[in-house]
Design an enzyme around this catalytic site. Structure first.
Site, PDB file in Angstrom:
ATOM      1  N   CYS A  86     -47.997   7.035  11.887  1.00 48.28           N
ATOM      2  CA  CYS A  86     -47.337   5.743  12.051  1.00 48.28           C
ATOM      3  C   CYS A  86     -47.240   5.500  13.552  1.00 48.28           C
ATOM      4  O   CYS A  86     -47.924   6.166  14.334  1.00 48.28           O
ATOM      5  CB  CYS A  86     -45.991   5.672  11.325  1.00 48.28           C
ATOM      6  SG  CYS A  86     -44.724   6.811  11.907  1.00 48.28           S
ATOM      7  N   HIS A 116     -45.201  29.133  13.018  1.00 48.91           N
ATOM      8  CA  HIS A 116     -43.798  29.470  12.762  1.00 48.91           C
ATOM      9  C   HIS A 116     -43.210  28.753  11.540  1.00 48.91           C
ATOM     10  O   HIS A 116     -42.325  29.287  10.882  1.00 48.91           O
ATOM     11  CB  HIS A 116     -42.941  29.123  13.987  1.00 48.91           C
ATOM     12  CG  HIS A 116     -43.158  30.067  15.138  1.00 48.91           C
ATOM     13  ND1 HIS A 116     -42.304  30.137  16.214  1.00 48.91           N
ATOM     14  CD2 HIS A 116     -44.139  30.980  15.371  1.00 48.91           C
ATOM     15  CE1 HIS A 116     -42.747  31.056  17.078  1.00 48.91           C
ATOM     16  NE2 HIS A 116     -43.864  31.573  16.590  1.00 48.91           N
ATOM     17  N   THR A 160     -44.884   6.074  15.842  1.00 51.64           N
ATOM     18  CA  THR A 160     -44.383   7.242  16.577  1.00 51.64           C
ATOM     19  C   THR A 160     -44.600   8.557  15.835  1.00 51.64           C
ATOM     20  O   THR A 160     -44.516   9.625  16.447  1.00 51.64           O
ATOM     21  CB  THR A 160     -42.863   7.117  16.798  1.00 51.64           C
ATOM     22  OG1 THR A 160     -42.246   7.008  15.497  1.00 51.64           O
ATOM     23  CG2 THR A 160     -42.522   5.905  17.651  1.00 51.64           C
ATOM     24  N   ASP A 217     -49.327   3.820   8.214  1.00 51.47           N
ATOM     25  CA  ASP A 217     -48.907   2.429   8.135  1.00 51.47           C
ATOM     26  C   ASP A 217     -49.745   1.655   9.153  1.00 51.47           C
ATOM     27  O   ASP A 217     -50.723   2.172   9.710  1.00 51.47           O
ATOM     28  CB  ASP A 217     -47.388   2.290   8.337  1.00 51.47           C
ATOM     29  CG  ASP A 217     -46.955   2.523   9.782  1.00 51.47           C
ATOM     30  OD1 ASP A 217     -47.788   2.922  10.615  1.00 51.47           O
ATOM     31  OD2 ASP A 217     -45.757   2.315  10.079  1.00 51.47           O
ATOM     32  N   HIS A 272     -40.600  34.708   9.927  1.00 53.83           N
ATOM     33  CA  HIS A 272     -40.588  33.274   9.617  1.00 53.83           C
ATOM     34  C   HIS A 272     -40.454  33.019   8.115  1.00 53.83           C
ATOM     35  O   HIS A 272     -39.958  31.967   7.703  1.00 53.83           O
ATOM     36  CB  HIS A 272     -41.846  32.601  10.179  1.00 53.83           C
ATOM     37  CG  HIS A 272     -41.983  32.803  11.657  1.00 53.83           C
ATOM     38  ND1 HIS A 272     -41.071  32.284  12.554  1.00 53.83           N
ATOM     39  CD2 HIS A 272     -42.892  33.493  12.379  1.00 53.83           C
ATOM     40  CE1 HIS A 272     -41.425  32.645  13.784  1.00 53.83           C
ATOM     41  NE2 HIS A 272     -42.516  33.377  13.708  1.00 53.83           N
TER      42      HIS A 272
HETATM   43  C1  RB5 Z   1     -43.773   0.124  12.731  1.00 50.86           C
HETATM   44  O1  RB5 Z   1     -43.560  -0.905  13.635  1.00 50.86           O
HETATM   45  C2  RB5 Z   1     -43.112   1.407  13.231  1.00 50.86           C
HETATM   46  O2  RB5 Z   1     -41.736   1.313  13.121  1.00 50.86           O
HETATM   47  C3  RB5 Z   1     -43.644   2.594  12.451  1.00 50.86           C
HETATM   48  O3  RB5 Z   1     -45.020   2.662  12.580  1.00 50.86           O
HETATM   49  C4  RB5 Z   1     -43.127   3.954  12.882  1.00 50.86           C
HETATM   50  O4  RB5 Z   1     -43.265   4.138  14.253  1.00 50.86           O
HETATM   51  C5  RB5 Z   1     -41.804   4.334  12.376  1.00 50.86           C
HETATM   52  O5  RB5 Z   1     -41.316   5.438  12.603  1.00 50.86           O
END
Ligand code: RB5
Length: 146
Positions: free
Chosen positions: A65, A98, A67, A8, A133
């Protein structure tokens, strides 16, 4: 080895770096976007990457993304996908060894370029250990089937 990547807006910058890095390694890359930094919804890209991996047409998927959390949650809704959120090298090694993870999620706002590329190398170069596993992965498949 064929790899499909997607991000994203939060992962756009790192995804571009990852694509170039993987291409330089001589691997085949399919990029499903995003191709600009405007705001988009990460599940749309997790779905494209996850479905391609589940179909067996590509070897691994990489999702970025902000995080890595949203991408991993969404990708893991697709049957057959074992998406691991790895923002460090140790987790990336364990995810393959694993968990036989077939999709890697990374946080573009969490790790820098250097660590991210080490994570990619570790993930792509580590094999599944099998053995005990396999029993655990079979139980995950059972949960999917319920
Ligand atoms: C976008 O602002 C953010 O929420 C997305 O990139 C991600 O971190 C969501 O988990």
């Amino acid at each position: 080895m064929k790899i499909i990547i997607g991000s994203d807006h939060g992962g756009f910058e790192l995804k571009e770096i990852i694509r170039e890095y993987i291409l330089k390694k001589g691997l085949e890359v399919q990029d499903v976007g995003v191709f600009a930094s405007e705001s988009v919804d990460y599940p749309d890209y997790a779905k494209k990457v996850g479905e391609a991996v589940a179909s067996g047409n590509v070897d691994f998927g990489i999702l970025v993304c902000g995080t890595g959390i949203g991408m991993s949650i969404a990708a893991n809704k697709i049957p057959g996908i074992r998406c691991a959120l790895c923002n460090d090298v140790y987790t990336a090694k364990m995810a393959r060894g694993h968990n036989d993870a077939n999709v890697l999620a990374i946080g573009g706002r969490v790790v820098g370029k250097g660590v991210a590329l080490m994570i990619i190398d570790t993930f792509l170069n580590s094999g599944f250990e099998g053995g005990r596993h396999n029993t655990r992965l079979a139980k995950i498949r059972d949960i999917e089937g319920e």
